[in-house]
Each structure stands twice: as structure tokens, then as C-alpha cells.
Scaffold this motif. Sequence first.
Motif, PDB file in Angstrom:
ATOM      1  N   SER A   1      18.790  10.200  12.217  1.00 40.81           N
ATOM      2  CA  SER A   1      18.468  11.134  13.298  1.00 40.81           C
ATOM      3  C   SER A   1      19.630  11.205  14.285  1.00 40.81           C
ATOM      4  N   ALA A   2      20.349  10.093  14.441  1.00 37.53           N
ATOM      5  CA  ALA A   2      21.525  10.117  15.314  1.00 37.53           C
ATOM      6  C   ALA A   2      22.607  11.009  14.712  1.00 37.53           C
ATOM      7  N   TRP A   3      22.748  10.946  13.362  1.00 34.04           N
ATOM      8  CA  TRP A   3      23.720  11.841  12.712  1.00 34.04           C
ATOM      9  C   TRP A   3      23.307  13.288  12.941  1.00 34.04           C
ATOM     10  N   ALA A   4      21.997  13.564  12.748  1.00 36.34           N
ATOM     11  CA  ALA A   4      21.505  14.929  12.902  1.00 36.34           C
ATOM     12  C   ALA A   4      21.804  15.428  14.307  1.00 36.34           C
ATOM     13  N   GLU A   5      21.575  14.548  15.291  1.00 37.87           N
ATOM     14  CA  GLU A   5      21.788  14.931  16.684  1.00 37.87           C
ATOM     15  C   GLU A   5      23.263  15.221  16.958  1.00 37.87           C
ATOM     16  N   ARG A   6      24.147  14.372  16.398  1.00 37.30           N
ATOM     17  CA  ARG A   6      25.582  14.583  16.636  1.00 37.30           C
ATOM     18  C   ARG A   6      26.079  15.842  15.932  1.00 37.30           C
ATOM     19  N   LEU A   7      25.607  16.035  14.669  1.00 32.48           N
ATOM     20  CA  LEU A   7      26.063  17.215  13.919  1.00 32.48           C
ATOM     21  C   LEU A   7      25.574  18.504  14.564  1.00 32.48           C
ATOM     22  N   THR A   8      24.288  18.510  15.001  1.00 31.20           N
ATOM     23  CA  THR A   8      23.799  19.727  15.653  1.00 31.20           C
ATOM     24  C   THR A   8      24.478  19.907  17.004  1.00 31.20           C
ATOM     25  N   GLY A   9      24.895  18.781  17.611  1.00 27.63           N
ATOM     26  CA  GLY A   9      25.600  18.847  18.887  1.00 27.63           C
ATOM     27  C   GLY A   9      26.930  19.589  18.762  1.00 27.63           C
ATOM     28  N   LEU A  10      27.549  19.485  17.571  1.00 30.97           N
ATOM     29  CA  LEU A  10      28.836  20.151  17.342  1.00 30.97           C
ATOM     30  C   LEU A  10      28.715  21.669  17.478  1.00 30.97           C
ATOM     31  N   VAL A  11      27.523  22.205  17.150  1.00 26.43           N
ATOM     32  CA  VAL A  11      27.342  23.654  17.261  1.00 26.43           C
ATOM     33  C   VAL A  11      26.407  24.001  18.420  1.00 26.43           C
ATOM     34  N   GLY A  12      26.293  23.056  19.358  1.00 34.45           N
ATOM     35  CA  GLY A  12      25.521  23.326  20.563  1.00 34.45           C
ATOM     36  C   GLY A  12      24.013  23.394  20.368  1.00 34.45           C
ATOM     37  N   LEU A  13      23.503  22.724  19.309  1.00 34.07           N
ATOM     38  CA  LEU A  13      22.062  22.778  19.040  1.00 34.07           C
ATOM     39  C   LEU A  13      21.383  21.415  19.173  1.00 34.07           C
ATOM     40  N   SER A  14      22.034  20.493  19.912  1.00 33.24           N
ATOM     41  CA  SER A  14      21.453  19.160  20.021  1.00 33.24           C
ATOM     42  C   SER A  14      20.161  19.207  20.838  1.00 33.24           C
ATOM     43  N   ALA A  15      19.279  18.243  20.564  1.00 32.19           N
ATOM     44  CA  ALA A  15      17.955  18.265  21.196  1.00 32.19           C
ATOM     45  C   ALA A  15      17.987  17.737  22.625  1.00 32.19           C
ATOM     46  N   GLY A  16      19.024  16.952  22.944  1.00 38.73           N
ATOM     47  CA  GLY A  16      19.102  16.428  24.299  1.00 38.73           C
ATOM     48  C   GLY A  16      18.214  15.212  24.504  1.00 38.73           C
ATOM     49  N   PRO A  17      17.941  14.853  25.771  1.00 41.02           N
ATOM     50  CA  PRO A  17      17.212  13.612  26.062  1.00 41.02           C
ATOM     51  C   PRO A  17      15.807  13.614  25.451  1.00 41.02           C
ATOM     52  N   LEU A  18      15.413  12.453  24.913  1.00 41.36           N
ATOM     53  CA  LEU A  18      14.100  12.305  24.300  1.00 41.36           C
ATOM     54  C   LEU A  18      13.271  11.355  25.154  1.00 41.36           C
ATOM     55  N   LEU A  19      12.009  11.713  25.391  1.00 39.33           N
ATOM     56  CA  LEU A  19      11.144  10.899  26.226  1.00 39.33           C
ATOM     57  C   LEU A  19      10.573   9.724  25.439  1.00 39.33           C
ATOM     58  N   GLY A  20      10.514   8.580  26.104  1.00 34.55           N
ATOM     59  CA  GLY A  20       9.732   7.463  25.573  1.00 34.55           C
ATOM     60  C   GLY A  20      10.304   6.690  24.412  1.00 34.55           C
ATOM     61  N   VAL A  21      11.439   7.139  23.819  1.00 36.92           N
ATOM     62  CA  VAL A  21      11.892   6.472  22.603  1.00 36.92           C
ATOM     63  C   VAL A  21      12.421   5.052  22.856  1.00 36.92           C
ATOM     64  N   ASP A  22      12.647   4.711  24.127  1.00 43.17           N
ATOM     65  CA  ASP A  22      13.119   3.351  24.396  1.00 43.17           C
ATOM     66  C   ASP A  22      11.964   2.416  24.748  1.00 43.17           C
ATOM     67  N   LEU A  23      10.723   2.910  24.608  1.00 39.36           N
ATOM     68  CA  LEU A  23       9.570   2.091  25.003  1.00 39.36           C
ATOM     69  C   LEU A  23       9.046   1.208  23.875  1.00 39.36           C
ATOM     70  N   PHE A  24       9.528   1.405  22.640  1.00 38.28           N
ATOM     71  CA  PHE A  24       9.076   0.574  21.538  1.00 38.28           C
ATOM     72  C   PHE A  24      10.187   0.474  20.502  1.00 38.28           C
ATOM     73  N   ALA A  25      10.054  -0.524  19.598  1.00 34.83           N
ATOM     74  CA  ALA A  25      11.072  -0.723  18.575  1.00 34.83           C
ATOM     75  C   ALA A  25      10.633  -0.040  17.293  1.00 34.83           C
ATOM     76  N   GLY A  26      11.575   0.265  16.413  1.00 39.06           N
ATOM     77  CA  GLY A  26      11.269   0.934  15.158  1.00 39.06           C
ATOM     78  C   GLY A  26      12.333   1.960  14.888  1.00 39.06           C
ATOM     79  N   CYS A  27      12.027   2.899  13.972  1.00 43.63           N
ATOM     80  CA  CYS A  27      13.030   3.911  13.635  1.00 43.63           C
ATOM     81  C   CYS A  27      12.901   5.101  14.564  1.00 43.63           C
ATOM     82  N   ASN A  28      13.036   4.864  15.847  1.00 44.02           N
ATOM     83  CA  ASN A  28      12.886   5.941  16.818  1.00 44.02           C
ATOM     84  C   ASN A  28      13.970   6.986  16.622  1.00 44.02           C
TER      85      ASN A  28
END
Lengths: 411, 93
Positions: A282-309
Motif C-alpha cells: 500500500s505504501a508503494w501504491a501511495e508513492r506511485l499514485t503520488g507521482l501523478v498527483g493521485l495520492s490518498a493523503g493522510p489516513l485516519l486511525g492507522v497508527d492506533l493498532f498494529a497489523g498490515c495497515n
Amino acid sequence: MVSVAATPATARPRLGGVVSLLVAVLAVLAFALFWAVDPDLGVFWGIGIAFGIILQRSRLCFAGAFRDLFLTHDGRIMRGLLVAMMGSTVGFWLLMTRLVPDPSFGTLPPGAHVTPVGLHLVVGGLLFGVGMVIAGGCVSGTLFRVGEGYVASMVALVGILGGLSLAAHTWNWWWTHHIAAMPLVWLPGLIGHWWALVLTIVGLAAVYLVVVWWELRDGPPMPAPAEKSEPMAFSVRDHLGALYRRIVVRGWPVWAGAFALAVLNVFAFIYDHPLGVTGELSAWAERLTGLVGLSAGPLLGVDLFAGCNLAVGDGGWLTSAFTLDAGLVAGAFLAALASSEFKVRTPRRPSRYLQAVGGGALMGYGAGLAIGCTVGAFFSAIPSLAVNGWVFGASLAGGAFLGTLVIRRLP
Amino acid sequence: MELDVRGEMCPYPAMKTKEALKRFTGETLVVLTDHAPALSTVPWEGAKAGFAADIEATGAGEWKITLVRQNGAFDARRAMAQIADRLRELGQE
């Protein structure tokens, strides 16, 4: 009585011999390089290599484990996974009793895959289950098949990244409307360490029995192969040769791969965190979409638990999760080369590419929503004594069933 | 008859074999595959339809599975045990 014609086994071509040695040396060099930058990078590169080798050698396909239950009443892979999860459960439990001696205060063990339990797991599991059956492999399956030379799996990976990006774009809606209010349910916090262990092991054993019953309903299951003995070793060379053939040349039985995966998962958790592959994608997806200005930006709550957030992708490319995923592909490539099984395979039916990208996208979205794939949200979550693993697993089974209905109608 | 399922991955090699065997009236069906998991699923479909199987490695990551119709009493269980032994000789389980 009928017998299988006993033609002699043709000698396998050893073209890959020199190349696989070269790749092995490069893998060790990469380990040294990663280690020099940060020991964590090196360790997770090594874990990734082992992960890839195990999956390739034992053909441990999580998608097949679910799909074949419905398609052919074959539960061999699923039974292997269930036994592996029992093994991981004991290892995880031992570690978690040390990390959180008294679970009654609501403390969670750091790193364990305990994530919110809610409808998003059901929706994510169903989408993921359908997607993995249509695409022909789950996320880890896609990664190891990329290493084996399957071009369709490379296309599926693109679909997965697209699905993860879509999940990141809709995550904040899901979070504010549903996931934020859902509880994190860690069994030891509810019923104590001992009962959580007993309940998880008994639960896995019960599912094992149901799988056996289900297999036998459709006539005799495929018999487990009996172990054939190697010719007697008269020298160290003979002995090592037999060992080489057993481990490198010959495929591993499912149970051996499952056991190795359980040991690897416990090792990864003791070192830092259990196995998971989608967070980094998902980090790759975010960086690749960021290259064309389509990144999702800040995500809520993903730092509140462990796992494949879902990851925001601001950590740079070189993370321990990256070396794990890259190591998985490299390990499968190495194992395929060493056993002369590497081959660039392209499907002849163009519709298979559509299946790969579409199934991949469903998987990616499902994994984003359910906070993990078959590895992170199922195989590592149930041994984490987390209720979310069971809900996701049951939803995966439902999705896989729907997926078999779809592929039965495809050419 | 020859069924070429190279390039296909699970579950298609086994599904295509099952379909082909349903319509098949001949004695010997040769299945070509480059997907290792098919080495256990294809013979199993054959055994369920009354065919014995033999597997031969034909190249890097390529195999030829020969399914031969068995008339009269056919013990699928025993046939599968024999295929399992054959797979072990070839380094596939």
C-alpha cells in the motif's frame, strides 16, 4: 490391477545451476548491504528470502487452500495451514505472555495483529476471497509467482496496487463511519492467557475436523505420499547429496512448508512483528499514485493498532517491509532457479490478464479494508489470539466460494 | 489426443482436464503443463474419471502428463498412491 507406467525419470536440465549460485551470492551481498544500512533491513530481507523459498518449494498457495475446498473438495493445503497456525499460536502465545503478563488491563502486545472487529472485515474478506480466486493467487501467492516467472502474476500485482490505492482513497470514509467505533478484541484480554490458548487451539482443531469431513463427503481424498527412502549414504558426499536433493531439487510436502512458515512467523514476531505483506504494497501504491498527483493523503486511525495497515508512504522506499516483500520475490526466484522450475510463463488466453488485474484490484481493495491479506489478517492474526483473524478467515472462505461460482462460468 | 494447458495456472489445468475427460472417448489423453501444482491435481482428476497417469519432465518447468483409460475395476486410491511415488521420483510432491 492397474499400475502407473514406470518410465524412468528424465534427467532435469541443470541450466539454472550456475545462475542460481550467482543469484544466491547476490542475495547474500544484498543482505550484507542492507545490514550495513540498518540491521532490521537485513533481517527482514533474510526473512523474506526464507518466506519466498518456503512458498515456492511447498507451493503453499493460500488462495488454493480456500478455493480447492469448494472446487474439488480438496483440503490438503488448508489442513497444512491449520496445523501451521496451531504451531504459530503456541509460539506467539509464549511471547505474548511475556510481553503482556497481565492482559486484564486492556494492554495489547506490541506488533500482534489485533485490529478492529467489524463489518469491514466481512466486506474486505468477501472481496479478497473472490479476487484471489479470479486472479489465481492471493497477495503472497502473486509475489512468489512473480519470482517464478508468471507474467499474469505481475499483471495481478498492478491490480493489487490499484485496489490498495482505491482503498486508501476511501479509507477515511470507512474509518469515520464504521471502523473507528469497532472494538479491538484480543482473546487474552477477555478470558485470560490460558483460556485464549485453549480456545484458539481447539477452534483450529475443530476446523481441521470439519475440513476432513468435507473432503470425505466427495469420496476418498488424494492419499498422502509415503516418504520414499534415499539410497544408503556411504560417504559424507552421498549424505550431503541426498540432503541437497531433498531440500533443493525435490518439492516439499505441504506440511513441511507449513511447519517452516510457522517457525519463520514466530521468529519474525520475536524479532519485531509477525509476517505481513500488504502494508508495504500500500505504501508503494501511495508513492506511485503520488507521482501523478493521485495520492490518498493522510489516513485516519492507522497508527492506533498494529497489523498490515494502509501506509501513507512517507517512510521512503527502503523499509524493513520493503526488504521483506522484495526478499519474498527474490527467494522464490532463487528456489525456482535452483530446482530448474523458473520459466517465463504467459497465458495464451488474453482474458487471463483481465482476470489478473480485476481479481488483483478486488484483493487490493479487500486487503486495504480488512487491514491485511491472507498472511497478515489471517495467518498471523489467528495466532495473535485476535478475533479479527477468525472473522476475516470465515469471510475469505465465503468469498472463495463465490469466486468458484464465477470462475466456473469463465472460459 | 493432446490437451495443451501451458500458460494456465490453478485451477484451470485440472478444470480443463476434467472437462476434456468428460467428452473424451479415446484411450490416451496427453496433458502438457508448465504449472507445478497441476502435477497433483491433473492426475487426481484423471483417477476420479478412471484414468491412470504418468508424468514426465520435458524441460525447465514443463511436464507431460499421460492419462490412460483403465477398463474394468480401477482403484483410484491405489492409482493415486502410485502417482505420489512417481511425483517423488520427479521431485514433485
